[in-house]
Design a protein around this motif. Structure first.
Motif, mmCIF file in Angstrom:
data_model
loop_
_atom_site.group_PDB
_atom_site.id
_atom_site.type_symbol
_atom_site.label_atom_id
_atom_site.label_comp_id
_atom_site.label_asym_id
_atom_site.label_seq_id
_atom_site.Cartn_x
_atom_site.Cartn_y
_atom_site.Cartn_z
ATOM 1 N N THR A 5 0.811 -0.740 0.006
ATOM 2 C CA THR A 5 0.293 0.060 -0.031
ATOM 3 C C THR A 5 0.697 0.786 0.051
ATOM 4 O O THR A 5 0.380 2.400 -0.290
ATOM 5 C CB THR A 5 -0.510 -0.114 1.602
ATOM 6 N N VAL A 6 1.840 1.351 0.750
ATOM 7 C CA VAL A 6 2.880 2.241 0.813
ATOM 8 C C VAL A 6 3.761 2.487 -0.117
ATOM 9 O O VAL A 6 3.218 3.674 -1.040
ATOM 10 C CB VAL A 6 3.667 2.095 1.541
ATOM 11 N N ASN A 7 3.534 1.898 -1.256
ATOM 12 C CA ASN A 7 4.804 1.531 -2.128
ATOM 13 C C ASN A 7 3.696 1.837 -3.548
ATOM 14 O O ASN A 7 3.987 3.083 -4.195
ATOM 15 C CB ASN A 7 4.868 0.190 -3.130
ATOM 16 N N PHE A 8 2.348 1.857 -3.632
ATOM 17 C CA PHE A 8 1.233 2.505 -3.905
ATOM 18 C C PHE A 8 1.347 4.169 -4.458
ATOM 19 O O PHE A 8 0.944 4.850 -5.163
ATOM 20 C CB PHE A 8 -0.038 1.524 -4.469
ATOM 21 N N LEU B 88 15.316 8.720 -11.877
ATOM 22 C CA LEU B 88 14.941 8.219 -12.832
ATOM 23 C C LEU B 88 15.024 5.939 -13.136
ATOM 24 O O LEU B 88 14.215 5.340 -13.177
ATOM 25 C CB LEU B 88 14.304 8.479 -13.885
ATOM 26 N N THR B 89 16.411 6.459 -13.271
ATOM 27 C CA THR B 89 16.950 5.225 -13.616
ATOM 28 C C THR B 89 16.452 4.132 -13.008
ATOM 29 O O THR B 89 16.937 3.042 -12.283
ATOM 30 C CB THR B 89 18.095 4.989 -14.221
ATOM 31 N N MET B 90 17.447 5.006 -10.982
ATOM 32 C CA MET B 90 16.751 4.057 -10.500
ATOM 33 C C MET B 90 15.833 3.960 -9.762
ATOM 34 O O MET B 90 15.701 2.882 -9.710
ATOM 35 C CB MET B 90 17.710 5.248 -9.203
ATOM 36 N N PHE B 91 14.655 4.563 -9.848
ATOM 37 C CA PHE B 91 14.004 4.228 -9.824
ATOM 38 C C PHE B 91 12.907 2.815 -10.242
ATOM 39 O O PHE B 91 11.750 2.285 -9.465
ATOM 40 C CB PHE B 91 13.148 6.139 -10.280
ATOM 41 N N LYS B 92 13.476 3.194 -11.451
ATOM 42 C CA LYS B 92 12.757 1.477 -13.225
ATOM 43 C C LYS B 92 13.363 -0.035 -11.860
ATOM 44 O O LYS B 92 12.852 -0.166 -12.149
ATOM 45 C CB LYS B 92 13.002 2.071 -13.633
ATOM 46 N N CYS B 93 14.537 0.614 -11.295
ATOM 47 C CA CYS B 93 15.013 -0.579 -10.519
ATOM 48 C C CYS B 93 14.376 -1.472 -9.703
ATOM 49 O O CYS B 93 13.994 -3.224 -10.097
ATOM 50 C CB CYS B 93 16.578 -0.350 -9.971
ATOM 51 N N GLU B 94 13.390 -0.763 -8.686
ATOM 52 C CA GLU B 94 12.869 -1.971 -8.439
ATOM 53 C C GLU B 94 11.178 -1.183 -7.910
ATOM 54 O O GLU B 94 11.181 -0.042 -7.536
ATOM 55 C CB GLU B 94 13.398 -2.381 -6.503
ATOM 56 N N PHE B 95 10.091 -2.128 -7.330
ATOM 57 C CA PHE B 95 8.985 -1.408 -6.842
ATOM 58 C C PHE B 95 8.920 -0.958 -5.413
ATOM 59 O O PHE B 95 8.468 -1.320 -4.173
ATOM 60 C CB PHE B 95 8.120 -2.660 -6.693
#
Ligand code: GTP
Length: 419
Positions: free
Chosen positions: A26-29, A387-394
């Motif tokens: 939920t935090v992730n979303f 953004l590159t880092m951000f894409k690495c994991e959810f």
């Protein structure tokens, strides 16, 4: 990410795994929603530099998907469904697990009534029927008149009763477990309805069998029916009333017979369950004693004379609960969160790609403009790295930084365009 939640959780209470995974996803979303909001800001701030409406539409779609997932996440629970012959002890087993006399028991003939017990934040709890879903009835009313209620509902299709019991009174309900008691064996149509309508989303099934009686043909037919409809191998067998075995001479023989018959059900009919795993799913217990022990512990009942072996039967009941909770929590995390987790990942990737495209347009624009290129390019480089880092994991720990840069760039652009 779900697997990490399970192993990192460090909680010895399996039910907590589900709660922790639910909290974490939920935090992730929520953070994903934040980054979507900021991409919106970036698009709006970019003015005529990019194809606004197309990007805007994508962002709106992302936001709708995320909001829908968050609604489902908030409602998600773990579900265990009980089935078995009439009077095998289903209600008693549920009450024992809840350590409360939530369901009236020993009345029989409730075959047409499907009961669902869920947690409620209200202090007193209440009952809802499918026919009058907006008219809560008091729990007391249920306790006094469950038989009447079932009889009244007998000739209607609305034979589903929801019992909303105070969460504060039961650990299982507090942790988001929902329990369903199905109709007794022998009423085929209702059984099909029950399985299709109320059990498709069950994480675990418990077959309550009378360990004193021999397996009847009706029961065997019933197993056949269940195996045709259930694809889940998450089935536990409670061989109940085992306290009564102390009066039998041939206990060992009866025990072996039950094991053979139920293993046949578990691993032949529900193909896929091997023998060793099957043995871990069969428990010889006394739900009545388990309930009584717990009510005595709570000071709600006076201790009665014990039959030999009561303590062992109670330990087996506790082992059953532990195994069931582990299986239920793991299944629920996997089936309920894995798909959404993957959806979150794909929205993140799409959103990042969208922001990247916007940044590309901005960069091209900067190259054409006269204003402070260095300053602007610095922000863009930083943001691209994020953004590159951000894409690495959810995991959206960096959301705020990315979002901050987005807002800053959007503001600078808006100022520049307006100048
Ligand atoms: P229906 O919902 O009517 O199909 O019955 P059920 O399967 O829910 O059975 P219920 O829990 O109502 O129990 C039926 C009777 O069996 C009650 O009188 C219980 O007290 C008794 N009973 C349940 N479990 C045990 C047990 O482990 N040992 C003994 N001796 N009696 C039990």
């Amino acid at each position: 990410s779900n697997r990490r939640v399970l192993t990192d959780a460090g909680s010895s209470d399996p039910l907590q795994w589900f709660a922790q995974a639910q909290q974490s996803i939920t935090v992730n979303f929520k953070e994903l929603l934040e980054i979507i909001d900021y991409s919106d800001t970036l698009i709006k701030g970019s003015g005529e530099l990019i194809a606004m409406s197309e990007c805007q539409q994508k962002v709106t779609e992302h936001r709708q998907k995320v909001c829908r997932v968050m609604e489902v996440l908030a409602r998600d629970h773990m579900k265990v469904a009980f089935f078995g012959v009439t009077l095998s002890g289903k209600s008693t087993a549920i009450n024992a697990m809840l350590s409360e006399k939530v369901l009236p028991f020993g009345m029989g003939h409730r075959t047409n009534c499907i009961l669902q017990i869920e947690g409620s934040d209200s202090e007193n709890g209440y009952v809802l029927t499918e026919r009058e879903p907006d008219t809560p009835k008091s729990i007391e009313q249920l306790e006094i008149s469950i038989k009447k209620l079932a009889d009244a509902l007998k000739n209607n299709e609305s034979n589903f009763v929801r019992i909303l019991f105070p969460k504060t009174k039961c650990r299982l309900l507090r942790e988001g477990v929902v329990l369903v008691e199905g109709p007794g064996i022998g009423v085929t149509t209702e059984l099909n309805l029950w399985l299709d309508k109320f059990c498709l989303d069950a994480d675990v099934f418990v077959l309550v069998s009378d360990a004193v009686a021999t397996l009847t043909q009706t029961e065997k037919n019933f197993f056949q029916k269940v195996s045709e409809r259930l694809s889940s191998t998450n089935i536990f067998v409670l061989l109940n009333r085992w306290d009564q075995s102390v009066f039998e001479d041939d206990v060992a023989e009866v025990r072996e017979q039950h094991i053979d018959r139920h293993l046949e059900f578990l691993y032949q009919e529900l193909n896929g369950m091997d023998r060793d795993k099957g043995l871990e799913r069969i428990f010889f217990v006394s739900a009545k004693e388990a309930l009584s022990t717990r009510l005595v512990e709570k000071g709600e009942e006076r201790a009665k004379a014990q039959l030999p072996g009561q303590e062992e039967r109670h330990i087996r009941f506790c082992n059953f609960e532990r195994a069931l909770e582990e299986c239920m929590s793991q299944t629920a995390v996997k089936t309920k969160f894995e798909r959404n987790n993957n959806l979150g990942k794909s929205i993140t990737t799409e959103n990042c790609a969208l922001v990247k495209d916007i940044l590309k347009s901005i960069r091209q624009h900067i190259d054409r403009m006269r204003f402070d290129r260095n300053e602007m390019a610095k922000h863009l480089d930083f943001m691209e790295r994020q953004l590159t880092m951000f894409k690495c994991e959810f995991k959206y720990k960096i959301t705020k930084t990315v979002a901050g840069v987005c807002t800053e760039i959007a503001k600078m652009l808006t100022d520049e365009i307006n100048r």
